[in-house]
Design an enzyme around this catalytic site. Sequence first.
Site, PDB file in Angstrom:
ATOM      1  CB  THR A  46      -0.949  -0.004   1.206  1.00  0.00           C
ATOM      2  OG1 THR A  46      -0.197  -0.221   2.405  1.00  0.00           O
ATOM      3  CG2 THR A  46      -1.991  -1.113   1.077  1.00  0.00           C
ATOM      4  CB  THR A  48       1.414   5.515   3.757  1.00  0.00           C
ATOM      5  OG1 THR A  48       0.575   6.547   3.231  1.00  0.00           O
ATOM      6  CG2 THR A  48       2.229   6.076   4.908  1.00  0.00           C
ATOM      7  CB  CYS A  49       2.773   0.342   3.918  1.00  0.00           C
ATOM      8  SG  CYS A  49       1.232   0.548   4.842  1.00  0.00           S
ATOM      9  CB  SER A  50       5.180   0.629  -0.639  1.00  0.00           C
ATOM     10  OG  SER A  50       4.541  -0.612  -0.483  1.00  0.00           O
ATOM     11  CG  LEU A  54       9.366  -1.775   4.478  1.00  0.00           C
ATOM     12  CD1 LEU A  54       9.931  -2.453   5.709  1.00  0.00           C
ATOM     13  CD2 LEU A  54       8.712  -2.797   3.549  1.00  0.00           C
TER      14      LEU A  54
END
Length: 248
Positions: A46, A48-50, A54
């Site tokens: 997703t 923001t996560c990528s 992270l």
Amino acid sequence: MKNMEGQKVPNVTFKTRDGDSWCDVTTDELFKGQKVVLFALPGAFTPTCSSSHLPRYNELVPVFEKAGIDRIICLSVNDTFVMNEWKKDQKADNITFIPDGTGAFSDGMGMLVDKADLGFGKRSWRYSMLVNDGTVEKMFIEPEVEGDPFEVSDADTMLNYLSPSAEKPKAITVFSKPGCGHCARAKTALEKAGLGYEEIVLGTDATMRSLRAVSGALTTPQIFIDGQKIGGADELESYLGTGKSAAA
């Protein structure tokens, strides 16, 4: 959202995949006798996560290790196949990816939320925590507002809590082009200084137009460090104190 500071993490067995084999991983294996940072997020791949959550933890792994952290865990309510592919895509070999496929851990943490409006179903709320020998020492929980807030569970907030004076790696970008000897010299100088960098190769990753727009120059390499334009290989060696002018 529930704050679990001072309490033990839930006792859960995670179904993971190692190569062609299934492997059960328990919370004892992950946390017992160790100082662990865990960050949880809504989903692999997703935005923001990528792009932010992270990658910054991945970048700061060596700094966390110097601050006494034994392991950094990325947890999401996804299956092990998705998490393994995301790990490969992000080149994050130094982070432990844990698939909370059933949501049991997130539920036990009081962090399981319904994202049916996005077609996700049950997912983890975004948060980070410091776990010492299985006991939650500190939690940074995103505010309960609409959407997917990302304000306090980031790597820098956790690192500032652990070690406010920790020296973070410099953000370094090198614009280069194939066959450029000065580019090779600049990269060697950075590597000898123990400085990691991101390389933008002209003709592959960008064009001379981008180089001119960013640096105002048409020669390579062009090096930028923490937002500052350093210039070419000679200027870099001077900046690092390794060039002829620095030695004079």
